[in-house]
Motif scaffolding. Sequence first.
Motif, PDB file in Angstrom:
ATOM      1  N   VAL B   6       0.865  -1.181   0.000  1.00  0.00           N
ATOM      2  CA  VAL B   6       0.000   0.000   0.000  1.00  0.00           C
ATOM      3  C   VAL B   6       0.903   1.232   0.000  1.00  0.00           C
ATOM      4  N   ILE B   7       0.600   2.191  -0.858  1.00  0.00           N
ATOM      5  CA  ILE B   7       1.365   3.438  -0.922  1.00  0.00           C
ATOM      6  C   ILE B   7       0.487   4.561  -0.372  1.00  0.00           C
ATOM      7  N   VAL B   8       0.988   5.255   0.642  1.00  0.00           N
ATOM      8  CA  VAL B   8       0.244   6.367   1.239  1.00  0.00           C
ATOM      9  C   VAL B   8       1.028   7.653   0.973  1.00  0.00           C
ATOM     10  N   THR B   9       0.376   8.607   0.310  1.00  0.00           N
ATOM     11  CA  THR B   9       1.073   9.864  -0.014  1.00  0.00           C
ATOM     12  C   THR B   9       0.268  11.046   0.503  1.00  0.00           C
ATOM     13  N   VAL B  55      -8.440  -4.936   2.751  1.00  0.00           N
ATOM     14  CA  VAL B  55      -7.251  -4.077   2.802  1.00  0.00           C
ATOM     15  C   VAL B  55      -7.673  -2.605   2.655  1.00  0.00           C
ATOM     16  N   LYS B  56      -8.663  -2.355   1.811  1.00  0.00           N
ATOM     17  CA  LYS B  56      -9.192  -1.002   1.659  1.00  0.00           C
ATOM     18  C   LYS B  56      -9.746  -0.499   3.001  1.00  0.00           C
ATOM     19  N   LEU B  62      -7.219   2.858   9.491  1.00  0.00           N
ATOM     20  CA  LEU B  62      -5.994   3.017  10.274  1.00  0.00           C
ATOM     21  C   LEU B  62      -4.756   3.451   9.498  1.00  0.00           C
ATOM     22  N   LEU B  63      -4.595   2.957   8.272  1.00  0.00           N
ATOM     23  CA  LEU B  63      -3.301   3.163   7.617  1.00  0.00           C
ATOM     24  C   LEU B  63      -3.129   4.557   7.011  1.00  0.00           C
ATOM     25  N   TYR B  71      -4.294   7.124  -0.669  1.00  0.00           N
ATOM     26  CA  TYR B  71      -3.600   5.837  -0.654  1.00  0.00           C
ATOM     27  C   TYR B  71      -3.925   5.069  -1.909  1.00  0.00           C
ATOM     28  N   ARG B  72      -3.059   4.120  -2.194  1.00  0.00           N
ATOM     29  CA  ARG B  72      -3.264   3.273  -3.354  1.00  0.00           C
ATOM     30  C   ARG B  72      -2.819   1.856  -3.007  1.00  0.00           C
ATOM     31  N   ILE B  73      -3.683   0.900  -3.245  1.00  0.00           N
ATOM     32  CA  ILE B  73      -3.332  -0.499  -2.987  1.00  0.00           C
ATOM     33  C   ILE B  73      -2.687  -1.036  -4.265  1.00  0.00           C
ATOM     34  N   GLU B  74      -1.404  -1.356  -4.160  1.00  0.00           N
ATOM     35  CA  GLU B  74      -0.675  -1.794  -5.357  1.00  0.00           C
ATOM     36  C   GLU B  74      -0.924  -3.269  -5.656  1.00  0.00           C
TER      37      GLU B  74
END
Lengths: 78, 78
Positions: B6-9, B55-56, B62-63, B71-74
């Motif tokens: 997961v990428i969080v920006t 996961v979403k 929380l994430l 965020y983006r779930i890769e």
Amino acid sequence: MPRIRVIVTLKPSLLDSAGRTVADSLVKLGYSELTTARIGKVIDLEVTSYDEARVKEMCDKLLANPVIEDYRIEGVIE
Amino acid sequence: MPRIRVIVTLKPSLLDSAGRTVADSLVKLGYSELTTARIGKVIDLEVTSYDEARVKEMCDKLLANPVIEDYRIEGVIE
């Protein structure tokens, strides 16, 4: 302008206490399928021209700590 | 066991002061091709079974902080 993504992660042998806390919290929230979580950094660099060797240098000099971290240059994104 | 990335920006409209400092430092080191740097988080989750909807939910609960972050779930890595 190209955007280059670099992923910096803690070496697998090192304990990631922030990741551990996140994993424990998620399990407490009911996500029992989760076994581990590890947290790293994603660094997006916008450059006027992309030269992978120079981005590697930036990682070695400043973006990653080679004692405790690994990095991977993902290349141009978007 | 599947590992999910997961990428969080930080949202693009927000000032990323850590990224700004990194960019300034790299330019001072001679990397004048660099225009901006933005720093986010990469979270690798190891799960016994992968369900993207769950996961979403983890991201929403929380994430990631939806007020300031995207965020983006890769998906599954390795």
